[in-house]
Motif scaffolding. Sequence first.
Motif, PDB file in Angstrom:
ATOM      1  N   GLN A   1       0.839  -1.184   0.000  1.00 37.60           N
ATOM      2  CA  GLN A   1       0.000   0.000   0.000  1.00 37.60           C
ATOM      3  C   GLN A   1       0.878   1.238   0.000  1.00 37.60           C
ATOM      4  N   ALA A   2       0.793   1.966  -1.093  1.00 37.31           N
ATOM      5  CA  ALA A   2       1.519   3.222  -1.217  1.00 37.31           C
ATOM      6  C   ALA A   2       0.732   4.330  -0.527  1.00 37.31           C
ATOM      7  N   PRO A   3       1.401   5.410  -0.152  1.00 35.06           N
ATOM      8  CA  PRO A   3       0.705   6.512   0.538  1.00 35.06           C
ATOM      9  C   PRO A   3      -0.463   7.038  -0.272  1.00 35.06           C
ATOM     10  N   GLY A   4      -1.614   7.110   0.360  1.00 33.86           N
ATOM     11  CA  GLY A   4      -2.793   7.659  -0.293  1.00 33.86           C
ATOM     12  C   GLY A   4      -3.459   6.746  -1.296  1.00 33.86           C
ATOM     13  N   LYS A   5      -3.005   5.504  -1.370  1.00 31.49           N
ATOM     14  CA  LYS A   5      -3.565   4.572  -2.338  1.00 31.49           C
ATOM     15  C   LYS A   5      -4.092   3.315  -1.661  1.00 31.49           C
ATOM     16  N   ASP A   6      -4.891   2.569  -2.407  1.00 29.17           N
ATOM     17  CA  ASP A   6      -5.415   1.310  -1.891  1.00 29.17           C
ATOM     18  C   ASP A   6      -4.320   0.251  -1.858  1.00 29.17           C
ATOM     19  N   ARG A   7      -4.507  -0.724  -0.993  1.00 25.24           N
ATOM     20  CA  ARG A   7      -3.588  -1.850  -0.957  1.00 25.24           C
ATOM     21  C   ARG A   7      -3.733  -2.674  -2.236  1.00 25.24           C
ATOM     22  N   LYS A   8      -2.590  -3.092  -2.791  1.00 29.06           N
ATOM     23  CA  LYS A   8      -2.606  -3.804  -4.063  1.00 29.06           C
ATOM     24  C   LYS A   8      -1.813  -5.101  -3.989  1.00 29.06           C
ATOM     25  N   PHE A   9      -2.215  -6.022  -4.794  1.00 27.92           N
ATOM     26  CA  PHE A   9      -1.550  -7.318  -4.888  1.00 27.92           C
ATOM     27  C   PHE A   9      -0.149  -7.176  -5.474  1.00 27.92           C
ATOM     28  N   VAL A  10       0.790  -7.931  -4.923  1.00 29.53           N
ATOM     29  CA  VAL A  10       2.147  -7.947  -5.444  1.00 29.53           C
ATOM     30  C   VAL A  10       2.513  -9.327  -5.991  1.00 29.53           C
ATOM     31  N   ALA A  11       2.384 -10.341  -5.138  1.00 25.13           N
ATOM     32  CA  ALA A  11       2.781 -11.688  -5.547  1.00 25.13           C
ATOM     33  C   ALA A  11       2.104 -12.711  -4.654  1.00 25.13           C
TER      34      ALA A  11
ATOM     35  N   ARG B   1       1.984 -17.174  -3.770  1.00 27.49           N
ATOM     36  CA  ARG B   1       2.408 -18.558  -3.973  1.00 27.49           C
ATOM     37  C   ARG B   1       1.317 -19.444  -3.386  1.00 27.49           C
ATOM     38  N   ARG B   2       0.637 -20.184  -4.262  1.00 25.73           N
ATOM     39  CA  ARG B   2      -0.440 -21.042  -3.791  1.00 25.73           C
ATOM     40  C   ARG B   2       0.124 -22.360  -3.237  1.00 25.73           C
ATOM     41  N   ARG B   3      -0.725 -23.086  -2.551  1.00 26.95           N
ATOM     42  CA  ARG B   3      -0.316 -24.361  -1.944  1.00 26.95           C
ATOM     43  C   ARG B   3       0.208 -25.338  -2.980  1.00 26.95           C
ATOM     44  N   ASP B   4      -0.338 -25.255  -4.209  1.00 26.30           N
ATOM     45  CA  ASP B   4       0.094 -26.188  -5.244  1.00 26.30           C
ATOM     46  C   ASP B   4       1.399 -25.766  -5.891  1.00 26.30           C
ATOM     47  N   GLY B   5       1.970 -24.656  -5.418  1.00 32.69           N
ATOM     48  CA  GLY B   5       3.256 -24.205  -5.923  1.00 32.69           C
ATOM     49  C   GLY B   5       3.184 -23.194  -7.040  1.00 32.69           C
ATOM     50  N   HIS B   6       1.992 -22.942  -7.565  1.00 37.23           N
ATOM     51  CA  HIS B   6       1.871 -21.958  -8.636  1.00 37.23           C
ATOM     52  C   HIS B   6       2.158 -20.558  -8.090  1.00 37.23           C
ATOM     53  N   LEU B   7       2.842 -19.790  -8.926  1.00 32.57           N
ATOM     54  CA  LEU B   7       3.236 -18.438  -8.562  1.00 32.57           C
ATOM     55  C   LEU B   7       2.470 -17.416  -9.394  1.00 32.57           C
ATOM     56  N   TYR B   8       2.180 -16.294  -8.763  1.00 33.52           N
ATOM     57  CA  TYR B   8       1.458 -15.220  -9.434  1.00 33.52           C
ATOM     58  C   TYR B   8       2.144 -13.899  -9.091  1.00 33.52           C
ATOM     59  N   TYR B   9       2.274 -13.045 -10.077  1.00 32.82           N
ATOM     60  CA  TYR B   9       2.894 -11.739  -9.870  1.00 32.82           C
ATOM     61  C   TYR B   9       2.081 -10.653 -10.559  1.00 32.82           C
ATOM     62  N   ASP B  10       2.072  -9.487  -9.925  1.00 27.55           N
ATOM     63  CA  ASP B  10       1.516  -8.333 -10.620  1.00 27.55           C
ATOM     64  C   ASP B  10       2.477  -7.959 -11.741  1.00 27.55           C
ATOM     65  N   ASP B  11       1.930  -7.446 -12.811  1.00 23.58           N
ATOM     66  CA  ASP B  11       2.773  -7.089 -13.956  1.00 23.58           C
ATOM     67  C   ASP B  11       3.851  -6.076 -13.585  1.00 23.58           C
ATOM     68  N   SER B  12       3.577  -5.232 -12.625  1.00 28.09           N
ATOM     69  CA  SER B  12       4.527  -4.174 -12.266  1.00 28.09           C
ATOM     70  C   SER B  12       5.795  -4.712 -11.607  1.00 28.09           C
ATOM     71  N   VAL B  13       5.745  -5.942 -11.111  1.00 32.72           N
ATOM     72  CA  VAL B  13       6.915  -6.503 -10.419  1.00 32.72           C
ATOM     73  C   VAL B  13       7.451  -7.758 -11.097  1.00 32.72           C
TER      74      VAL B  13
ATOM     75  N   LYS C   1      12.430   0.424  -7.691  1.00 30.71           N
ATOM     76  CA  LYS C   1      12.113   1.721  -8.274  1.00 30.71           C
ATOM     77  C   LYS C   1      11.392   2.575  -7.229  1.00 30.71           C
ATOM     78  N   PRO C   2      11.423   3.878  -7.380  1.00 35.16           N
ATOM     79  CA  PRO C   2      10.689   4.736  -6.431  1.00 35.16           C
ATOM     80  C   PRO C   2       9.211   4.361  -6.325  1.00 35.16           C
ATOM     81  N   GLU C   3       8.616   3.905  -7.402  1.00 35.89           N
ATOM     82  CA  GLU C   3       7.201   3.531  -7.371  1.00 35.89           C
ATOM     83  C   GLU C   3       6.946   2.241  -6.600  1.00 35.89           C
ATOM     84  N   ASP C   4       7.988   1.580  -6.166  1.00 37.97           N
ATOM     85  CA  ASP C   4       7.838   0.414  -5.293  1.00 37.97           C
ATOM     86  C   ASP C   4       7.690   0.818  -3.828  1.00 37.97           C
ATOM     87  N   THR C   5       7.859   2.086  -3.545  1.00 34.45           N
ATOM     88  CA  THR C   5       7.728   2.574  -2.182  1.00 34.45           C
ATOM     89  C   THR C   5       6.318   2.323  -1.657  1.00 34.45           C
ATOM     90  N   ALA C   6       6.239   1.628  -0.521  1.00 35.51           N
ATOM     91  CA  ALA C   6       4.943   1.264   0.049  1.00 35.51           C
ATOM     92  C   ALA C   6       5.157   0.531   1.366  1.00 35.51           C
TER      93      ALA C   6
END
Length: 124
Positions: free
Chosen positions: A39-49, A51-63, A86-91
Motif C-alpha cells: 500500500q503506497a501513501p494515499g492509495k489502496d492496498r494492491k496485490f504484489v505476488a 504462492r499457492r499451496r500447489d506451488g503456482h506463482l502469481y505476480y503483478d505485472d509491475s513486479v 524503483k521509487p514507485e515500489d515505495t509502500a
Amino acid sequence: QVQLAESGGGLVQTGDSLTLACSASELTLSRRDMAWFRQAPGKDRKFVAARRRDGHLYYDDSVKGRFTISRDNAKNTMYLQMNSLKPEDTAVYSCAAGTVILSRTRDESGYAYWGQGTQVTVSS
C-alpha cells in the motif's frame, strides 16, 4: 493465536535489492496460500505476488521479472526478494496467508491472516 510478522523493510536507492521476510506462528505456511500486498501513501492496498499451496506463482505485472516470492518450510517463513527497485515500489508491504479460492488469489479479501506491514522506501 496466529501471527504473521514481516521484517526486512528499509530505505534503499533506485536499483537496489531488498528481501522481506514473513514468519508465521501457529500457522503452517506450507498448507496455506500466501501472498504479499503493498500500500503506497494515499492509495489502496494492491496485490504484489502470491504462492499457492500447489506451488503456482502469481505476480503483478509491475513486479514481474524483478520480484520473487518463496518459502522456507523449515523456518515456516516466506520471502519476497525484490530486485531493481524503483521509487514507485515505495509502500508498506504486508504478508498474508489463508485458504484462498483460485479466483481470489489476487484479492486481499481472500486472505484470513495478515502481518502488520513493513515500510519499503526507494529513493531516486
